[in-house]
Design a protein around this motif. Structure first.
Motif, PDB file in Angstrom:
ATOM      1  N   HIS A  70      12.107   8.512  -4.764  1.00 15.08           N
ATOM      2  CA  HIS A  70      11.977   8.308  -3.321  1.00 15.08           C
ATOM      3  C   HIS A  70      12.739   7.046  -2.924  1.00 15.08           C
ATOM      4  O   HIS A  70      12.868   6.114  -3.704  1.00 15.08           O
ATOM      5  CB  HIS A  70      10.509   8.190  -2.911  1.00 15.08           C
ATOM      6  N   GLU A  71      13.225   7.029  -1.687  1.00 17.42           N
ATOM      7  CA  GLU A  71      13.982   5.865  -1.225  1.00 17.42           C
ATOM      8  C   GLU A  71      13.077   4.881  -0.502  1.00 17.42           C
ATOM      9  O   GLU A  71      12.241   5.263   0.307  1.00 17.42           O
ATOM     10  CB  GLU A  71      15.119   6.288  -0.288  1.00 17.42           C
ATOM     11  N   LEU A  72      13.258   3.609  -0.828  1.00 12.02           N
ATOM     12  CA  LEU A  72      12.565   2.522  -0.135  1.00 12.02           C
ATOM     13  C   LEU A  72      13.627   1.566   0.405  1.00 12.02           C
ATOM     14  O   LEU A  72      14.683   1.402  -0.205  1.00 12.02           O
ATOM     15  CB  LEU A  72      11.630   1.772  -1.087  1.00 12.02           C
ATOM     16  N   PRO A 106      14.985  -6.540  -4.868  1.00  9.29           N
ATOM     17  CA  PRO A 106      16.198  -5.719  -4.920  1.00  9.29           C
ATOM     18  C   PRO A 106      17.144  -6.013  -3.750  1.00  9.29           C
ATOM     19  O   PRO A 106      16.706  -6.097  -2.610  1.00  9.29           O
ATOM     20  CB  PRO A 106      15.663  -4.287  -4.828  1.00  9.29           C
ATOM     21  N   ARG A 107      18.422  -6.180  -4.088  1.00  8.45           N
ATOM     22  CA  ARG A 107      19.452  -6.386  -3.071  1.00  8.45           C
ATOM     23  C   ARG A 107      20.687  -5.560  -3.428  1.00  8.45           C
ATOM     24  O   ARG A 107      21.732  -6.128  -3.782  1.00  8.45           O
ATOM     25  CB  ARG A 107      19.818  -7.866  -2.970  1.00  8.45           C
ATOM     26  N   PHE A 151      12.344   4.021  -8.042  1.00  4.18           N
ATOM     27  CA  PHE A 151      12.663   4.348  -6.654  1.00  4.18           C
ATOM     28  C   PHE A 151      14.139   4.061  -6.431  1.00  4.18           C
ATOM     29  O   PHE A 151      14.783   3.379  -7.225  1.00  4.18           O
ATOM     30  CB  PHE A 151      11.781   3.572  -5.666  1.00  4.18           C
ATOM     31  N   ASN A 152      14.669   4.620  -5.354  1.00  3.89           N
ATOM     32  CA  ASN A 152      16.055   4.387  -4.968  1.00  3.89           C
ATOM     33  C   ASN A 152      16.089   3.448  -3.775  1.00  3.89           C
ATOM     34  O   ASN A 152      15.180   3.462  -2.938  1.00  3.89           O
ATOM     35  CB  ASN A 152      16.737   5.703  -4.563  1.00  3.89           C
ATOM     36  N   ALA A 153      17.152   2.667  -3.693  1.00  5.15           N
ATOM     37  CA  ALA A 153      17.360   1.818  -2.524  1.00  5.15           C
ATOM     38  C   ALA A 153      18.852   1.603  -2.364  1.00  5.15           C
ATOM     39  O   ALA A 153      19.602   1.625  -3.331  1.00  5.15           O
ATOM     40  CB  ALA A 153      16.647   0.483  -2.679  1.00  5.15           C
ATOM     41  N   GLN A 154      19.262   1.412  -1.122  1.00  6.33           N
ATOM     42  CA  GLN A 154      20.648   1.068  -0.845  1.00  6.33           C
ATOM     43  C   GLN A 154      20.677  -0.026   0.206  1.00  6.33           C
ATOM     44  O   GLN A 154      19.662  -0.307   0.847  1.00  6.33           O
ATOM     45  CB  GLN A 154      21.444   2.291  -0.399  1.00  6.33           C
ATOM     46  N   ARG A 155      21.834  -0.615   0.347  1.00 12.20           N
ATOM     47  CA  ARG A 155      21.982  -1.724   1.280  1.00 12.20           C
ATOM     48  C   ARG A 155      21.569  -1.282   2.682  1.00 12.20           C
ATOM     49  O   ARG A 155      21.908  -0.204   3.132  1.00 12.20           O
ATOM     50  CB  ARG A 155      23.442  -2.164   1.276  1.00 12.20           C
ATOM     51  N   LYS A 197       0.799  -1.232   0.000  1.00 13.20           N
ATOM     52  CA  LYS A 197       0.000   0.000   0.000  1.00 13.20           C
ATOM     53  C   LYS A 197       0.834   1.285   0.000  1.00 13.20           C
ATOM     54  O   LYS A 197       0.303   2.372   0.096  1.00 13.20           O
ATOM     55  CB  LYS A 197      -0.991   0.007   1.170  1.00 13.20           C
ATOM     56  N   LYS A 198       2.173   1.193  -0.098  1.00 13.81           N
ATOM     57  CA  LYS A 198       3.020   2.383  -0.186  1.00 13.81           C
ATOM     58  C   LYS A 198       3.348   2.621  -1.659  1.00 13.81           C
ATOM     59  O   LYS A 198       3.986   1.796  -2.301  1.00 13.81           O
ATOM     60  CB  LYS A 198       4.306   2.191   0.625  1.00 13.81           C
ATOM     61  N   GLN A 199       2.862   3.750  -2.179  1.00  7.46           N
ATOM     62  CA  GLN A 199       3.047   4.047  -3.604  1.00  7.46           C
ATOM     63  C   GLN A 199       4.480   4.460  -3.911  1.00  7.46           C
ATOM     64  O   GLN A 199       5.092   5.236  -3.188  1.00  7.46           O
ATOM     65  CB  GLN A 199       2.088   5.145  -4.053  1.00  7.46           C
ATOM     66  N   VAL A 200       5.008   3.919  -5.003  1.00  7.02           N
ATOM     67  CA  VAL A 200       6.343   4.280  -5.469  1.00  7.02           C
ATOM     68  C   VAL A 200       6.258   5.632  -6.169  1.00  7.02           C
ATOM     69  O   VAL A 200       5.431   5.826  -7.055  1.00  7.02           O
ATOM     70  CB  VAL A 200       6.894   3.209  -6.444  1.00  7.02           C
TER      71      VAL A 200
END
Length: 177
Positions: free
Chosen positions: A44-46, A114-115, A166-170, A37-40
Motif C-alpha cells: 500500500h502507498e503512504l 522516508p524521503r 509499504f510504498n512511497a514516492q516523493r 493508527k494507520k496500519q501498514v
C-alpha cells in the motif's frame, strides 16, 4: 499459522522484497506496524509526510523471555531503476520482548523518516527472533549500502519471522492536497 504464512509471504514475493532484500522465509510471528493508527499493509502507498515520525510496531507472539530485532530499510535508493546505494537503513531496534512493542526495545540506529526522491520506493520492516537477549552494536559508517542478509548472519539472527512493506514516492505540493 501455516495458512497465515502463505497469505503473508505472497505479497512480499510479488513486491520482490523476497529476492531483493530477504531470502524466502515462513512468517511465524504477527507484527503490526502503525503510523498514527494507520496500519501498514504490504504494497500500500503512504505519503512521506504521514510517516515522518516513527511508527508503533507491535509484536504478537513469543513471550517476555523471547527477544526480537526490528530493521527498517529502503532497497530502492536513490531510485528503483538503478538502486546503486541499496539498502538504505532507516531504523534498528533490538531486544524487543515478545508480546510488546518496539518502545520496549533498545534503539541502536535512530529512526530516519522516508524521503524518496526518484520513483516509487519500498520501505521494508523486517523482524528477526533473537536466540537470546544480547548487545548489538552494528558498525554502520553510512546508512547506505546496508545489507539485511549480512546483518542477520553477523548477529546470528537466522531467517526473518515477519516482514511488511509499504510504498512511497516523493510528494509534490499537488499530491499533498
Amino acid at each position: 499459522m501455516e495458512n497465515m504464512g502463505a497469505r503473508v509471504i505472497e505479497p512480499l514475493i510479488m513486491g520482490r522484497v523476497v529476492g531483493d532484500v530477504l531470502d524466502f522465509f515462513t512468517p511465524t510471528i504477527k507484527m503490526n506496524v502503525n503510523y498514527n493508527k494507520k496500519q501498514v499493509s504490504n504494497g500500500h502507498e503512504l505519503f512521506p509526510s504521514s510517516v515522518s515520525s516513527k511508527p508503533r510496531v507491535e509484536i504478537h507472539g513469543g513471550d517476555l523471555r523471547s527477544f526480537f530485532t526490528l530493521v527498517m530499510i529502503d532497497p530502492d535508493v536513490p531510485g528503483p531503476s538503478d538502486p546503486f546505494l541499496k539498502e538504505h537503513l532507516h531504523w534498528i531496534v533490538t531486544n524487543i520482548p515478545g508480546t510488546t512493542d518496539a518502545t520496549f526495545g533498545k534503539e541502536v540506529v535512530s529512526y530516519e523518516s522516508p524521503r524518496p526522491s526518484i520513483g516509487i520506493h519500498r520501505f521494508v520492516f523486517v523482524l528477526f527472533k533473537q536466540k537470546q537477549r544480547r548487545v548489538i552494536f552494528p558498525n554502520i559508517p553510512s546508512r547506505d549500502h546496508f545489507n539485511t542478509r549480512k546483518f542477520a548472519i553477523e548477529y546470528d539472527l537466522g531467517l526473518p519471522v515477519a516482514a511488511v512493506f509499504f510504498n512511497a514516492q516523493r510528494e509534490t505540493a499537488a499530491r499533498r492536497r
